[in-house]
Motif scaffolding. Structure first.
Motif, PDB file in Angstrom:
ATOM      1  N   VAL A 138      -7.626   7.130 -13.827  1.00 54.86           N
ATOM      2  CA  VAL A 138      -6.776   7.013 -12.643  1.00 54.86           C
ATOM      3  C   VAL A 138      -7.052   8.179 -11.701  1.00 54.86           C
ATOM      4  O   VAL A 138      -6.771   9.323 -12.036  1.00 54.86           O
ATOM      5  N   ASP A 139      -7.602   7.871 -10.545  1.00 55.32           N
ATOM      6  CA  ASP A 139      -7.974   8.902  -9.575  1.00 55.32           C
ATOM      7  C   ASP A 139      -6.951   8.917  -8.446  1.00 55.32           C
ATOM      8  O   ASP A 139      -7.006   8.101  -7.518  1.00 55.32           O
ATOM      9  N   ILE A 140      -5.988   9.838  -8.519  1.00 63.17           N
ATOM     10  CA  ILE A 140      -4.938   9.923  -7.505  1.00 63.17           C
ATOM     11  C   ILE A 140      -5.519  10.251  -6.144  1.00 63.17           C
ATOM     12  O   ILE A 140      -5.064   9.748  -5.106  1.00 63.17           O
ATOM     13  N   ASP A 141      -6.547  11.098  -6.126  1.00 64.80           N
ATOM     14  CA  ASP A 141      -7.167  11.463  -4.850  1.00 64.80           C
ATOM     15  C   ASP A 141      -7.781  10.247  -4.162  1.00 64.80           C
ATOM     16  O   ASP A 141      -7.700  10.106  -2.941  1.00 64.80           O
ATOM     17  N   ALA A 142      -8.388   9.369  -4.950  1.00 66.23           N
ATOM     18  CA  ALA A 142      -8.967   8.150  -4.379  1.00 66.23           C
ATOM     19  C   ALA A 142      -7.867   7.264  -3.797  1.00 66.23           C
ATOM     20  O   ALA A 142      -8.027   6.675  -2.719  1.00 66.23           O
ATOM     21  N   GLY A 143      -6.739   7.187  -4.494  1.00 68.71           N
ATOM     22  CA  GLY A 143      -5.619   6.408  -3.978  1.00 68.71           C
ATOM     23  C   GLY A 143      -5.093   6.960  -2.672  1.00 68.71           C
ATOM     24  O   GLY A 143      -4.794   6.213  -1.743  1.00 68.71           O
TER      25      GLY A 143
ATOM     26  N   TYR B  60       0.805  -1.212   0.000  1.00 72.19           N
ATOM     27  CA  TYR B  60       0.000   0.000   0.000  1.00 72.19           C
ATOM     28  C   TYR B  60       0.843   1.270   0.000  1.00 72.19           C
ATOM     29  O   TYR B  60       0.302   2.354  -0.138  1.00 72.19           O
ATOM     30  N   ALA B  61       2.135   1.148   0.151  1.00 73.86           N
ATOM     31  CA  ALA B  61       2.968   2.341   0.253  1.00 73.86           C
ATOM     32  C   ALA B  61       2.880   3.204  -0.981  1.00 73.86           C
ATOM     33  O   ALA B  61       3.051   4.405  -0.931  1.00 73.86           O
ATOM     34  N   ASN B  62       2.592   2.594  -2.140  1.00 72.33           N
ATOM     35  CA  ASN B  62       2.500   3.355  -3.381  1.00 72.33           C
ATOM     36  C   ASN B  62       1.129   3.186  -4.014  1.00 72.33           C
ATOM     37  O   ASN B  62       0.989   3.028  -5.216  1.00 72.33           O
ATOM     38  N   THR B  63       0.103   3.207  -3.178  1.00 73.60           N
ATOM     39  CA  THR B  63      -1.243   2.924  -3.653  1.00 73.60           C
ATOM     40  C   THR B  63      -1.656   3.833  -4.794  1.00 73.60           C
ATOM     41  O   THR B  63      -2.378   3.426  -5.689  1.00 73.60           O
ATOM     42  N   CYS B  64      -1.184   5.105  -4.765  1.00 72.33           N
ATOM     43  CA  CYS B  64      -1.602   6.029  -5.814  1.00 72.33           C
ATOM     44  C   CYS B  64      -1.173   5.544  -7.182  1.00 72.33           C
ATOM     45  O   CYS B  64      -1.701   5.980  -8.186  1.00 72.33           O
ATOM     46  N   LYS B  65      -0.235   4.588  -7.250  1.00 73.39           N
ATOM     47  CA  LYS B  65       0.222   4.107  -8.534  1.00 73.39           C
ATOM     48  C   LYS B  65      -0.529   2.860  -8.998  1.00 73.39           C
ATOM     49  O   LYS B  65      -0.298   2.356 -10.070  1.00 73.39           O
TER      50      LYS B  65
END
Length: 399
Positions: free
Chosen positions: A87-92, A30-35
């Protein structure tokens, strides 16, 4: 998993081929979930409005006016965004926030596990929808380098030296020749990282993937002494931001890149406008592996924080290494932006803020250094740029 003994006591697990595979998530995932959110959705294109033409004769000028009227509003396309591309960075970021409540400590580039006087540092990642371009271009021998890079570049942000890497290769039906090309890239990536390819898993999953397609993920573990760990705690106002150049898009933002490519009307075989290479070659350039360069810089002292510029670009990644109430001031035009990003922005009509939150813009790694260390790095002769400084506040601003 069976093993083969090589040399002395070194045991290298063979690749196990299974019809299907289920594995649980681990915290460092989860450390890079935004990806991770690389889902795509259909894009609704603009269509011409229709008009009823009365049953009478029109002059050439009148016909021209009617055509021009029908085309009005379609010549200037709306700018594309990463979110529109699926791809929703805010959701990540929100998911990371929620997970952090359940597992405190999550959110760094790599997960730290105490082991005596040291920390084991682990990271995991994939290569996202860059795989789609590998399928289209037929370039499979470098995608493995991308896979290794995404994990080892994360764990060196803590100052850790990579020890070993494992991969996961999943496909509908195993094409041995194709898989060999992919694994060759992984071996190359491990050699560049000075770490061992310890093993991996190959899964055949009929009907799950399209014929000829595959998916990849990778897992790296490194080690750093506790007294040498880089955690950003000593960062202060006035410290210098040093940028190390990227090779291009690396392995993030490809959901948006593919939207831009579709809008542009160009193919991967066409030349990158103004350049001698094709779009396919520019976009498939493998991710730079910074391991040896960064560890050498760290060994000379003065490095207080390191940010791997991946999903979230400058905007989201640089602040991850800062203490509370500190922010980054990035100097505009302080490094050359590669032509591929200039094309992406122009062809996709993408706003500056969106570009800086999606792509690395030519800087793949940012080091936060003392002024003395910064001068040393900039004078060593290797390509590096003074791209900004640490200021009071939060987030990233540009000047």
């Amino acid at each position: 998993m069976s093993t083969t003994t090589v040399g002395g006591n070194l045991e290298i697990p063979k690749y196990a081929i299974r019809p299907s595979c289920q594995k649980s998530y681990i915290s460092s995932f989860y450390a890079n979930t935004c990806k991770l959110f690389c889902l795509s959705r259909s894009y609704t294109t603009l269509s011409l409005t229709s008009r009823k033409v009365e049953n009478r004769k029109y002059s050439k000028n009148e016909i021209a006016c009617l055509v021009s009227s029908n085309l009005a509003g379609t010549t200037e396309q709306e700018g594309l965004t990463y979110k529109e591309a699926g791809v929703d960075i805010d959701a990540g970021s929100e998911l990371v926030r929620r997970i952090a409540k359940m597992a405190p400590g999550i959110g760094g580039f790599g997960g730290l596990f105490p082991l005596g006087d040291s920390y084991l540092v682990a990271g995991t990642d994939g290569v996202g929808t860059k795989l789609k371009l590998a399928f289209e271009t037929g370039i499979h021998d470098t995608i493995g380098i991308d896979l290794v890079a995404m994990s080892v570049n994360d764990i060196i942000t803590s100052g850790a030296k990579p020890l070993f890497f494992l991969d996961y290769f999943a496909t509908s039906h195993l094409d041995v020749d194709l898989a060999e090309k992919v694994i060759k890239g992984i071996v190359d990536g491990c050699q560049q990282s000075d770490c061992a390819l310890l093993g991996g898993e190959t899964a055949e999953m009929p009907d799950f993937y399209a014929n000829g397609e595959y998916d990849l993920s990778g897992f790296a573990v490194g080690i750093v002494e506790k007294e040498s760990v880089i955690n950003g705690k000593n960062i202060s106002v006035g410290d210098v931001l040093i940028g190390l150049p990227s090779s291009g898009v690396h392995s993030n933002g490809f959901s948006l890149v593919r939207r831009v490519l579709a809008r542009s009307g160009l193919s991967l075989k066409d030349k990158l406008p103004g350049e001698s290479i094709t779009l396919g070659e520019a976009l498939m350039a493998p991710t730079v592996i910074y391991v040896k360069q960064v560890l050498d810089i760290i060994s000379k002292g003065g490095i207080k924080g390191i940010a791997h510029i991946t999903g979230g670009g400058f905007t989201d990644n640089i602040p991850r290494v800062f203490p509370k109430d500190l922010g980054a001031l990035v100097y505009k035009d302080s490094w050359p932006v590669p032509p591929v990003f200039q094309w992406i922005q122009k062809a996709g009509t993408i706003e500056d803020a969106e570009m800086k939150r999606t792509f690395n813009m030519g800087i793949g790694m940012v080091l936060v250094a003392s002024k003395e260390a910064a001068e040393r790095i900039l004078n060593e002769g290797k390509t590096a740029y003074r791209i900004g400084e640490v200021i009071s506040g939060d987030g990233v601003s540009y000047r």
